[in-house]
Design a protein around this motif. Structure first.
Motif, PDB file in Angstrom:
ATOM      1  N   GLU A  12      42.136 -73.213 -48.210  1.00 21.39           N
ATOM      2  CA  GLU A  12      42.325 -74.076 -49.195  1.00 21.39           C
ATOM      3  C   GLU A  12      41.753 -73.985 -50.574  1.00 21.39           C
ATOM      4  OE1 GLU A  12      44.027 -77.428 -50.840  1.00 21.39           O
ATOM      5  OE2 GLU A  12      44.486 -76.678 -48.675  1.00 21.39           O
ATOM      6  N   ASN A  13      40.738 -73.671 -50.553  1.00 21.83           N
ATOM      7  CA  ASN A  13      39.863 -73.396 -52.025  1.00 21.83           C
ATOM      8  C   ASN A  13      40.847 -72.253 -52.552  1.00 21.83           C
ATOM      9  OD1 ASN A  13      38.932 -71.492 -49.942  1.00 21.83           O
ATOM     10  ND2 ASN A  13      37.341 -71.250 -51.169  1.00 21.83           N
ATOM     11  N   GLU A  14      41.232 -71.000 -51.608  1.00 20.07           N
ATOM     12  CA  GLU A  14      41.841 -70.056 -52.199  1.00 20.07           C
ATOM     13  C   GLU A  14      43.209 -70.464 -52.739  1.00 20.07           C
ATOM     14  OE1 GLU A  14      40.023 -66.440 -49.451  1.00 20.07           O
ATOM     15  OE2 GLU A  14      41.479 -67.407 -48.719  1.00 20.07           O
ATOM     16  N   ARG A  15      43.919 -71.672 -52.087  1.00 21.52           N
ATOM     17  CA  ARG A  15      45.123 -71.716 -52.380  1.00 21.52           C
ATOM     18  C   ARG A  15      45.018 -72.620 -53.913  1.00 21.52           C
ATOM     19  NH1 ARG A  15      46.346 -72.632 -47.038  1.00 21.52           N
ATOM     20  NH2 ARG A  15      45.749 -74.976 -47.027  1.00 21.52           N
ATOM     21  N   LYS A  16      44.046 -73.358 -53.902  1.00 22.59           N
ATOM     22  CA  LYS A  16      43.692 -74.137 -55.222  1.00 22.59           C
ATOM     23  C   LYS A  16      43.483 -73.052 -56.267  1.00 22.59           C
ATOM     24  CE  LYS A  16      40.846 -77.652 -57.184  1.00 22.59           C
ATOM     25  NZ  LYS A  16      39.780 -78.373 -56.972  1.00 22.59           N
ATOM     26  N   ASN A  17      42.687 -72.278 -56.284  1.00 25.40           N
ATOM     27  CA  ASN A  17      42.330 -71.057 -57.121  1.00 25.40           C
ATOM     28  C   ASN A  17      43.822 -70.341 -57.659  1.00 25.40           C
ATOM     29  OD1 ASN A  17      39.927 -72.003 -57.600  1.00 25.40           O
ATOM     30  ND2 ASN A  17      39.185 -70.579 -56.007  1.00 25.40           N
ATOM     31  N   SER A  18      44.466 -69.968 -56.525  1.00 24.77           N
ATOM     32  CA  SER A  18      46.011 -69.346 -56.831  1.00 24.77           C
ATOM     33  C   SER A  18      46.662 -70.060 -57.412  1.00 24.77           C
ATOM     34  CB  SER A  18      45.955 -68.766 -55.442  1.00 24.77           C
ATOM     35  OG  SER A  18      45.167 -67.858 -54.724  1.00 24.77           O
ATOM     36  N   ARG A  19      46.881 -71.239 -57.272  1.00 27.36           N
ATOM     37  CA  ARG A  19      47.905 -72.035 -57.933  1.00 27.36           C
ATOM     38  C   ARG A  19      47.527 -72.059 -59.302  1.00 27.36           C
ATOM     39  NH1 ARG A  19      47.976 -75.432 -53.050  1.00 27.36           N
ATOM     40  NH2 ARG A  19      46.260 -76.582 -54.017  1.00 27.36           N
ATOM     41  N   THR A  20      46.203 -72.451 -59.778  1.00 35.11           N
ATOM     42  CA  THR A  20      45.803 -72.581 -61.065  1.00 35.11           C
ATOM     43  C   THR A  20      46.041 -71.204 -61.729  1.00 35.11           C
ATOM     44  OG1 THR A  20      44.298 -73.855 -60.473  1.00 35.11           O
ATOM     45  CG2 THR A  20      43.962 -72.813 -62.466  1.00 35.11           C
ATOM     46  N   ALA A  21      45.972 -69.989 -60.991  1.00 35.85           N
ATOM     47  CA  ALA A  21      45.908 -68.613 -61.698  1.00 35.85           C
ATOM     48  C   ALA A  21      47.435 -68.384 -61.806  1.00 35.85           C
ATOM     49  CB  ALA A  21      45.241 -67.717 -60.891  1.00 35.85           C
ATOM     50  N   PHE A  22      48.455 -68.717 -60.827  1.00 35.71           N
ATOM     51  CA  PHE A  22      49.782 -68.752 -61.177  1.00 35.71           C
ATOM     52  C   PHE A  22      50.439 -69.516 -62.247  1.00 35.71           C
ATOM     53  CE2 PHE A  22      50.202 -67.245 -56.306  1.00 35.71           C
ATOM     54  CZ  PHE A  22      50.268 -65.791 -56.845  1.00 35.71           C
ATOM     55  N   LEU A  23      49.922 -70.559 -62.246  1.00 34.32           N
ATOM     56  CA  LEU A  23      50.450 -71.430 -63.271  1.00 34.32           C
ATOM     57  C   LEU A  23      50.094 -70.785 -64.752  1.00 34.32           C
ATOM     58  CD1 LEU A  23      51.941 -73.949 -64.182  1.00 34.32           C
ATOM     59  CD2 LEU A  23      49.997 -75.301 -63.769  1.00 34.32           C
ATOM     60  N   PHE A  24      48.842 -70.627 -64.779  1.00 31.66           N
ATOM     61  CA  PHE A  24      47.986 -70.093 -66.247  1.00 31.66           C
ATOM     62  C   PHE A  24      48.894 -68.830 -66.388  1.00 31.66           C
ATOM     63  CE2 PHE A  24      44.905 -67.732 -68.427  1.00 31.66           C
ATOM     64  CZ  PHE A  24      44.660 -68.320 -69.504  1.00 31.66           C
ATOM     65  N   GLY A  25      48.883 -67.872 -65.497  1.00 37.11           N
ATOM     66  CA  GLY A  25      49.558 -66.745 -65.755  1.00 37.11           C
ATOM     67  C   GLY A  25      51.106 -66.704 -66.455  1.00 37.11           C
ATOM     68  N   ILE A  26      51.803 -67.717 -65.781  1.00 40.92           N
ATOM     69  CA  ILE A  26      53.071 -67.989 -66.099  1.00 40.92           C
ATOM     70  C   ILE A  26      53.046 -68.523 -67.664  1.00 40.92           C
ATOM     71  CG2 ILE A  26      55.238 -69.521 -65.879  1.00 40.92           C
ATOM     72  CD1 ILE A  26      54.525 -69.340 -62.737  1.00 40.92           C
ATOM     73  N   ILE A  27      52.508 -69.457 -68.131  1.00 39.50           N
ATOM     74  CA  ILE A  27      52.436 -69.982 -69.346  1.00 39.50           C
ATOM     75  C   ILE A  27      52.008 -68.868 -70.331  1.00 39.50           C
ATOM     76  CG2 ILE A  27      50.967 -71.753 -70.765  1.00 39.50           C
ATOM     77  CD1 ILE A  27      50.929 -73.387 -68.406  1.00 39.50           C
ATOM     78  N   MET A  28      50.751 -68.155 -70.106  1.00 37.12           N
ATOM     79  CA  MET A  28      50.256 -67.224 -71.040  1.00 37.12           C
ATOM     80  C   MET A  28      51.558 -65.875 -71.009  1.00 37.12           C
ATOM     81  SD  MET A  28      47.705 -68.186 -72.179  1.00 37.12           S
ATOM     82  CE  MET A  28      47.118 -66.572 -72.990  1.00 37.12           C
ATOM     83  N   PHE A  29      52.560 -65.588 -70.061  1.00 36.97           N
ATOM     84  CA  PHE A  29      53.311 -64.685 -70.254  1.00 36.97           C
ATOM     85  C   PHE A  29      54.428 -64.984 -71.177  1.00 36.97           C
ATOM     86  CE2 PHE A  29      57.453 -62.998 -68.689  1.00 36.97           C
ATOM     87  CZ  PHE A  29      57.235 -61.497 -68.881  1.00 36.97           C
ATOM     88  N   TYR A  30      54.886 -66.207 -71.034  1.00 39.16           N
ATOM     89  CA  TYR A  30      55.907 -66.827 -71.911  1.00 39.16           C
ATOM     90  C   TYR A  30      55.287 -66.954 -73.406  1.00 39.16           C
ATOM     91  CZ  TYR A  30      59.167 -68.105 -68.174  1.00 39.16           C
ATOM     92  OH  TYR A  30      60.181 -68.109 -67.243  1.00 39.16           O
ATOM     93  N   LEU A  31      54.130 -67.477 -73.527  1.00 39.86           N
ATOM     94  CA  LEU A  31      53.414 -67.433 -74.690  1.00 39.86           C
ATOM     95  C   LEU A  31      53.432 -66.033 -75.472  1.00 39.86           C
ATOM     96  CD1 LEU A  31      51.895 -69.393 -76.939  1.00 39.86           C
ATOM     97  CD2 LEU A  31      49.989 -68.977 -75.762  1.00 39.86           C
TER      98      LEU A  31
END
Length: 254
Positions: free
Chosen positions: A105-124
């Protein structure tokens, strides 16, 4: 299960590619070729801040095609590239659906944050490459002359290679904070590294900005330098601070 996910990804990308193939002539004229016209937002900003000398012709570029099949191949490839960029969040979501059942569960939480952050930064990063870095590079290289007797004539292939390359590179460069965060999570990178090498980073990034915009204009130089340096400082900010438990465990190991 992985095969099903890959088929879904391929199906979505192909479907969006077909749509983009139909819309590509309009997208090409209004988006891809926009930096070749003097009314591009960045050029208009420069002209407003530093008005050109009277009689200076507006910056406009006419591209030529010297290969018979280039326009068809670029039409096809741009449809695919654009579809991949548009579908990037969907691709990540489908891959996440395959990976997440195997995580705690803790890994899923951190991974969701990382994926979302990575998507935003890629588009930026792509946006910075499109609106800032590529127009500056194009304007400099298109007007640079080794001799006044040599006139620059840009080909479609040359334009597209630089356009796609710069936008993709900037998208990848903007993943630096995510990489720093992940390395910090693994204990490989600390905030002390950024503090120790900050002066080195400033010099290196100034040189990189000067290579991108070698016009000698400090205003233009700062426009490129500030976003890149901000990535460095943002990376230092989000690197996790080692907890006291981690420090104790390290001392016990020693």
């Amino acid at each position: 299960e992985l095969r099903k996910v890959l088929f879904k990804i391929a199906g979505v990308v192909i479907l969006v590619s077909i749509v983009m193939f139909i819309a590509m002539p309009y997208v090409f004229d209004t988006v891809v070729l926009a930096p070749t016209h003097h009314d591009f937002p960045l050029y208009a900003l420069f002209d407003a801040i530093m008005p050109p000398e009277p009689g200076t012709p507006p910056f406009d570029i006419d591209l030529i095609n010297i290969n018979l099949a280039s326009q068809l191949f670029i039409h096809l490839s741009m449809s695919g590239y654009t579809a991949a960029v548009i579908c990037f969040p969907i691709i990540i979501y489908l891959l996440w659906g395959f990976i997440s059942p195997g995580l705690y569960e803790n890994e899923r939480k951190n991974s969701r944050t990382a994926f979302l952050f990575g998507i935003i930064m890629f588009y930026l990063g792509i946006a910075v490459g499109y609106f800032l870095v590529f127009p500056l590079t194009l304007r400099f290289l298109a007007t640079y002359q080794l001799s006044e007797t040599i006139h620059n004539t840009l080909t479609l292939d040359s334009y597209m290679d630089n356009f796609l390359g710069i936008c993709l590179i900037m998208g990848i460069v903007f993943e630096l904070p995510l990489v720093a965060w992940l390395l910090g999570k693994f204990g490989i990178l600390t905030r002390a590294f950024f503090s120790k090498y900050r002066r080195h980073a400033i010099v290196a990034l100034l040189v990189a900005a000067a290579l991108i915009t070698p016009t000698g204009d400090p205003f233009t130089l700062m426009i490129v330098f500030i976003p890149i340096y901000s990535l460095w400082e943002f990376s230092a900010f989000i690197v996790p601070v080692p907890s006291k438990d981690d420090d104790v465990s390290e001392d016990e190991k020693e």
